[in-house]
Design an enzyme around this catalytic site. Structure first.
Site: not given
Length: 342
Positions: A316, A130, A169
């Protein structure tokens, strides 16, 4: 072991048995989509058929919403969360929080195998995880540590059937990495694919291709090819996002068009529908007013499968309607509102 190997023809003929929770699409649709997505110029299709080896998707009795609902029977939200989220098949995410990864994966896949169901797992532990979003940062400390971790992950599945999404991601974060870091990341992902090929022969692997609003289709096709998607079963879309299924299938088809044009092959793709019932409002981090989407099923507007990859109600990060929470934390009020779309 109660399951038996079925041929693809038999799997198609018994589509209704393979569709949990009254899925609207047939496995014939899914199979034709998968076949169309693999032209003769691509690598030979793997012999594995985890769908044909099982009788539907696995519902985790120990998911965060299931655990919360069981622990809070007197809460007015519990019944709705239990019936509309906890009782649905969804993926389980694995990372450093999982502890001994071999034991954690082995236990989960073993429980699914005992029930003759197909588990969906997400590997989320790549170094520099991330990099752009930041809310879920972390991952294994070094490429060597990651290699050991992902090897144990694959070994724990062994010959049992499974679907595994590798590192959400990771191919959309390139703008936050140097070229050397990109090359290193691609090497780790290619290594992961090799581990699943060698150690988990009945697993279908997917590389994550982000979502329609993140990376252009041609650029994403380049990222996928660089990370070795030719050696994967397919790619995934919309993980932890909210874009509608139609938008995702249009994007998936465009990515496949770019793969075919530039590299001579295409791949099946799956779409995360767990939170896309109301589509996207342009925000990615705990936006309000979202809704759960179509439950896990074979086929769906050109996709190989529609899957719940993100657990509805899990945060999230410290943002939006999840302010003050950590990424992955279960928020019952968010889950409850997501059932009804407000």
């Amino acid at each position: 072991m109660r399951r038996v190997l079925r041929t693809l023809a038999a799997a198609t003929a018994s589509a209704c048995l393979l569709l949990p929770l009254g899925a609207a699409q047939s496995s014939a649709t899914a199979q034709s989509s998968a076949t169309a997505a693999t032209p003769s110029s691509s690598a030979p299709a793997p012999l594995a058929d985890p769908i044909g080896m099982t009788s539907g998707f696995y519902t985790d009795p120990h998911s965060n919403p299931a655990v919360w609902a069981a622990a809070n029977p007197g809460d007015g939200r519990a019944a709705a969360i239990r019936d509309n989220i906890a009782s649905r098949p969804m993926a389980r995410w694995f990372g450093a929080w999982s502890g001994d990864i071999g034991a954690a994966v082995g236990s989960y896949v073993g429980a699914a195998d005992a029930a003759d169901k197909l588990p969906v797992l997400i590997a989320y532990n790549i170094p520099g995880r991330d990099a752009c979003g930041g809310h879920s940062g972390g991952g294994a400390g070094t490429p060597a540590a990651y290699h050991s971790w992902i090897s144990a992950f694959a070994s724990a599945i062994g010959t049992r059937p499974a679907l595994v999404v590798i590192e959400p991601d990771s191919l959309g974060d390139f703008s936050c990495l140097t070229q050397a870091q990109i090359d290193e990341r691609n090497g780790m992902i290619r290594g992961a694919l090799a581990q699943f090929r060698d150690r988990a022969p009945n697993t279908w692997t997917y590389l994550d291709a982000g979502n329609p609003a993140w990376i252009g289709a041609s650029t994403m096709a380049q990222h996928l090819d660089g990370a070795g998607v030719r050696e994967a079963h397919g790619f995934s879309l919309n993980i932890s996002n909210y874009f509608g299924t139609g938008e995702n299938t249009a994007y998936g088809n465009a990515v496949n068009g770019a793969l075919a044009a530039s590299y001579g092959y295409t791949r099946p793709y799956v779409v995360d529908t767990s939170r896309n019932g109301n589509g996207s409002n342009g925000e990615w981090c705990n936006p309000g007013g979202r809704r759960i989407g179509a439950t896990s099923q074979l086929g769906g507007g050109g996709a190989e499968m529609l899957l719940w990859l993100k657990t509805p109600g899990e945060s999230d990060g410290d943002c939006g309607v999840g302010g003050g929470s950590a990424a992955g934390q279960f928020l019952p009020e968010v889950a409850y509102k997501m059932i009804f779309g407000y």
